[in-house]
Design a protein around this motif. Structure first.
Motif, short mmCIF file in Angstrom:
data_model
loop_
_atom_site.label_atom_id
_atom_site.label_comp_id
_atom_site.label_asym_id
_atom_site.label_seq_id
_atom_site.Cartn_x
_atom_site.Cartn_y
_atom_site.Cartn_z
N TRP A 301 -5.61 -0.63 4.42
CA TRP A 301 -4.97 0.48 5.12
C TRP A 301 -4.82 1.63 4.14
O TRP A 301 -4.45 1.42 2.99
CB TRP A 301 -3.60 0.09 5.66
CG TRP A 301 -3.63 -0.87 6.82
CD1 TRP A 301 -3.60 -2.23 6.76
CD2 TRP A 301 -3.73 -0.52 8.20
NE1 TRP A 301 -3.66 -2.76 8.03
CE2 TRP A 301 -3.74 -1.73 8.93
CE3 TRP A 301 -3.81 0.69 8.89
CZ2 TRP A 301 -3.82 -1.75 10.32
CZ3 TRP A 301 -3.89 0.67 10.27
CH2 TRP A 301 -3.89 -0.55 10.98
N ILE A 302 -5.07 2.85 4.60
CA ILE A 302 -4.91 4.03 3.76
C ILE A 302 -4.12 5.08 4.54
O ILE A 302 -4.46 5.41 5.68
CB ILE A 302 -6.27 4.63 3.34
CG1 ILE A 302 -7.07 3.63 2.52
CG2 ILE A 302 -6.07 5.92 2.54
CD1 ILE A 302 -8.46 4.12 2.14
N ALA A 303 -3.06 5.60 3.92
CA ALA A 303 -2.29 6.71 4.49
C ALA A 303 -2.48 7.91 3.58
O ALA A 303 -2.40 7.79 2.35
CB ALA A 303 -0.81 6.35 4.59
N ASP A 304 -2.73 9.07 4.16
CA ASP A 304 -2.96 10.28 3.35
C ASP A 304 -2.15 11.45 3.91
O ASP A 304 -1.87 11.51 5.11
CB ASP A 304 -4.45 10.64 3.31
CG ASP A 304 -5.02 11.00 4.68
OD1 ASP A 304 -4.96 12.18 5.07
OD2 ASP A 304 -5.54 10.08 5.36
N PHE A 305 -1.80 12.37 3.00
CA PHE A 305 -1.04 13.56 3.40
C PHE A 305 -1.44 14.72 2.49
O PHE A 305 -1.55 14.55 1.26
CB PHE A 305 0.46 13.31 3.29
CG PHE A 305 1.29 14.52 3.64
CD1 PHE A 305 1.46 14.90 4.97
CD2 PHE A 305 1.88 15.29 2.65
CE1 PHE A 305 2.21 16.01 5.30
CE2 PHE A 305 2.63 16.40 2.97
CZ PHE A 305 2.80 16.78 4.30
N VAL A 306 -1.67 15.89 3.09
CA VAL A 306 -2.06 17.09 2.35
C VAL A 306 -1.23 18.26 2.84
O VAL A 306 -1.03 18.43 4.06
CB VAL A 306 -3.56 17.40 2.54
CG1 VAL A 306 -3.96 18.62 1.71
CG2 VAL A 306 -4.42 16.21 2.17
N THR A 324 -1.66 13.43 -1.50
CA THR A 324 -1.29 12.08 -1.91
C THR A 324 -1.91 11.08 -0.94
O THR A 324 -2.10 11.37 0.24
CB THR A 324 0.24 11.90 -1.94
OG1 THR A 324 0.57 10.60 -2.44
CG2 THR A 324 0.85 12.08 -0.57
N GLU A 325 -2.25 9.90 -1.47
CA GLU A 325 -2.78 8.81 -0.65
C GLU A 325 -2.22 7.48 -1.14
O GLU A 325 -2.01 7.30 -2.35
CB GLU A 325 -4.31 8.77 -0.72
CG GLU A 325 -4.99 9.99 -0.13
CD GLU A 325 -6.50 9.84 -0.06
OE1 GLU A 325 -6.98 9.04 0.77
OE2 GLU A 325 -7.19 10.52 -0.85
N TYR A 326 -1.99 6.59 -0.21
CA TYR A 326 -1.46 5.25 -0.51
C TYR A 326 -2.36 4.22 0.17
O TYR A 326 -2.81 4.43 1.30
CB TYR A 326 -0.03 5.13 0.00
CG TYR A 326 0.52 3.71 -0.05
CD1 TYR A 326 1.10 3.21 -1.21
CD2 TYR A 326 0.44 2.88 1.07
CE1 TYR A 326 1.59 1.91 -1.26
CE2 TYR A 326 0.92 1.59 1.03
CZ TYR A 326 1.50 1.10 -0.14
OH TYR A 326 1.97 -0.19 -0.19
N PHE A 327 -2.62 3.10 -0.52
CA PHE A 327 -3.42 2.05 0.10
C PHE A 327 -2.75 0.70 -0.06
O PHE A 327 -1.97 0.45 -0.99
CB PHE A 327 -4.82 2.00 -0.54
CG PHE A 327 -4.89 1.19 -1.81
CD1 PHE A 327 -5.21 -0.16 -1.78
CD2 PHE A 327 -4.63 1.78 -3.04
CE1 PHE A 327 -5.27 -0.91 -2.96
CE2 PHE A 327 -4.70 1.05 -4.22
CZ PHE A 327 -5.01 -0.30 -4.17
N SER A 328 -3.06 -0.17 0.87
CA SER A 328 -2.68 -1.58 0.79
C SER A 328 -3.90 -2.39 1.21
O SER A 328 -4.48 -2.15 2.27
CB SER A 328 -1.50 -1.89 1.71
OG SER A 328 -1.19 -3.28 1.70
#
Length: 454
Positions: A301-306, A324-328
Motif C-alpha cells: 500500500w502506498i499513500a502520497d500527498f503533495v 511525502t509518501e508512505y508504504f507498507s
C-alpha cells in the motif's frame, strides 16, 4: 437556397413599423437576387453537360514518349507522418562516497533495477525520448535509457485520445501510476539520487508490461482513478512463464486548488504481485554473502500527498513544493537459503516459511527562493518491521534497525533545459555505517520535451 417569403416574414416580424413601400422594395430586391442565382446555376449545369459530352482525348502515338504525370494523391483518413517530438536527456555527476563493497539497506532484500551511484565521475543514463500523435485516436511514447553497452526500454506505449468521458487506455510498457514519484524519470527528480523508500520497494520505479485504464471524473475537485494489469516481471515480482496477469495495481488521486496560490494532491495505491524464485543476496549470521530464493505473494500500500505554493499562481519567481509518501508491504511465501558453507557461510539449503511486514516513508520540501535557484531538504526513514525466516532464522539476521537518511541540495537552472545541482547527504541506511556523501550533478535536455506531471 434561402426562401424569400420566409425572409420577408422574418423581417416583417422584426420590424413591424416598416412601411409597406419598404417591404415592397425588399421583395423586389430578393426576387432579383433569386433570378440571378438561378441563372448562374443553369449556366454551370450547361457547361458541365458540354464537358461530359466531349470525346476522350486521342492517345499519343506509340513512338512518342508520354509526358510524366504525377500519380493522383490517394485519400487519407488521417495523417501519420513520422514527425515525433524528440528529446535527448544528458545526465552525469561526480559522487564523493566511501569505499563500501556491498551497498545495501539493512533489513531489506536488495531490489532489482537499482543503479546506485558510482564513486568519482560517472555518466548517468542518457534518455532518448520520442512521442507523437499516431492518428485521431491514439498517441505514442517511447523512452530509451542508454548507458555504455546497455540499452533498455524504460517505456514504450500507446494511449487512446478519443474515448471520451474522461477515460484513457494505455498499453505497452509504462511506469505505473501508483504513488507520486513513480511516474518520474531520474532527470525529473528533485534530488540527485532516489529516496530510500523507492529503493527498497522497486530499486528505482515500478514499471510493467500490460494495460492501464484511467478515469478522470468531470468534477471541480480533481478525481482520478486507475487500474492496471501486467506481466509483473519487475521487483518485487518476477517473470513467470504463464498466461494471464502477474500483477495488479489500483490507484486513486484527489486534488484541487486552495485560493490562487495553493494546490494539492493526495492519493492511495495498491500493488499485488507474485514472485517465483526471486533471487537476492544478503549477508548471513557469519557475515558471508548468502543467496536466497523467495517464492510467494507481495502486497504493498502506498499513500502520497503533495502541496504546492506559488504566489498568485506564478511559479516563475518563487514557489515551494512539499511531497511525502508512505508504504507498507507484506510478503508471504517460502524462502530457500542456498548452501554457502563452502565459503564459511551458515546456510544449508533449507527452505521454510518467510513472512515480513515492512514500512517506511520520505518527506521532502523544495523551495525556489529566486528565479533559477532552488534549495531542498529530504528525510528518509524505513522500518525493517516484523520479519520471520522460519527455520532460516538460525542462519539469517533479523534486525530492528531503522535505516535513515538526510539530504540537502541546491540547484541552479540557467534555463528550462539545463540544471546544475550540489547535494550533501548523511546516509545511515546500513547498520553501523554513517556516511557523508557529496554529489555534483548536471542535467541537460536537447529537443522538444513534454511537460512533467503535477
Amino acid at each position: 437556397m434561402l426562401r424569400p417569403t420566409l425572409l420577408v416574414a422574418a423581417l416583417a416580424a422584426a420590424f413591424p413599423a416598416c412601411a409597406d413601400a419598404d417591404l415592397d422594395a425588399l421583395r423586389a430586391e430578393l426576387k432579383e437576387m433569386k433570378s440571378s442565382y438561378e441563372a448562374r446555376i443553369q449556366s454551370l449545369e450547361k457547361r458541365l453537360q458540354q464537358a461530359e459530352a466531349q470525346p476522350a482525348a486521342t492517345p499519343a502515338p506509340a513512338d512518342t514518349a508520354p509526358a510524366t504525370v504525377a500519380p493522383a494523391p490517394q485519400p487519407e483518413t488521417a495523417s501519420n507522418h513520422f514527425n515525433p517530438d524528440i528529446s535527448l536527456i544528458l545526465q552525469g555527476q561526480y559522487a564523493n562516497l566511501d569505499d563500501i563493497e556491498h551497498r545495501h539497506i539493512t533489513g531489506f532484500f536488495p531490489a532489482g533495477h537499482d543503479h546506485g551511484a558510482e564513486r568519482g565521475f560517472s555518466l548517468e543514463h542518457t534518455e532518448l525520448v520520442m512521442s507523437a500523435s499516431i492518428d485521431p485516436y491514439f498517441s505514442g511514447y517511447m523512452n530509451l535509457a542508454l548507458l555504455d553497452a546497455e540499452v533498455s526500454i524504460e517505456e514504450a506505449w500507446f494511449q487512446t485520445t478519443a474515448l471520451g468521458n474522461g477515460l484513457t487506455l494505455r498499453g505497452g510498457r509504462f511506469l505505473s501510476g501508483l504513488g507520486y514519484q513513480n511516474t518520474q524519470h531520474p532527470h525529473a527528480w528533485d534530488f540527485a539520487d532516489n529516496n530510500l523508500m523507492y529503493r527498497a520497494l522497486f530499486g528505482e520505479a515500478y514499471g510493467n508490461d500490460g494495460l492501464q485504464l484511467k478515469w478522470v471524473a468531470p468534477t471541480e475537485l480533481f478525481m482520478e482513478f486507475g487500474a492496471e494489469v501486467g506481466r509483473g516481471a519487475n521487483f518485487p515480482g518476477t517473470d513467470r512463464n504463464k498466461n494471464g496477469a502477474g500483477s495488479t495495481v489500483l490507484f486513486g488521486h484527489l486534488g484541487g486548488d486552495v485560493g490562487v496560490s495553493h494546490s494539492w494532491r493526495a492519493g492511495l495505491s495498491y500493488l499485488q504481485t507474485r514472485a517465483g524464485d526471486r533471487d537476492s543476496e544478503i549477508d548471513d549470521l557469519n557475515d558471508v554473502a548468502a543467496e536466497t530464493l523467495f517464492s510467494g505473494s507481495s502486497k504493498a500500500w502506498i499513500a502520497d500527498f503533495v502541496w504546492k505554493w506559488a504566489p498568485n499562481g506564478n511559479a516563475t519567481e518563487q514557489n515551494f513544493k512539499f511531497a511525502t509518501e508512505y508504504f507498507s508491504r507484506k510478503e508471504d511465501g517460502d524462502l530457500l537459503c542456498v548452501n554457502n558453507t563452502a565459503t564459511g557461510g551458515a546456510c544449508t539449503d533449507v527452505t521454510d516459511r518467510y513472512k515480513a511486514t515492512q514500512s517506511g516513508f520520505y518527506a521532502q520540501g523544495v523551495y525556489q527562493f529566486m528565479p533559477r535557484w532552488r534549495t531542498g531538504y529530504r528525510y528518509d526513514r524505513l522500518d525493517s518491521g516484523s520479519v520471520d525466516f522460519g527455520l532460516n532464522n538460525a542462519f539469517l539476521p533479523v534486525t530492528d534497525y531503522a535505516p535513515t537518511r538526510h539530504s540537502l541540495m541546491l540547484d541552479y537552472s540557467p534555463s528550462e533545459f539545463s540544471r546544475f545541482r550540489l547535494q550533501v547527504s548523511q546516509d545511515k541506511s546500513m547498520e553501523s555505517v554513517s556516511e557523508n556523501q557529496w554529489f555534483v550533478q548536471y542535467i541537460h535536455s536537447l529537443g522538444s520535451h513534454g511537460a512533467h506531471s503535477f
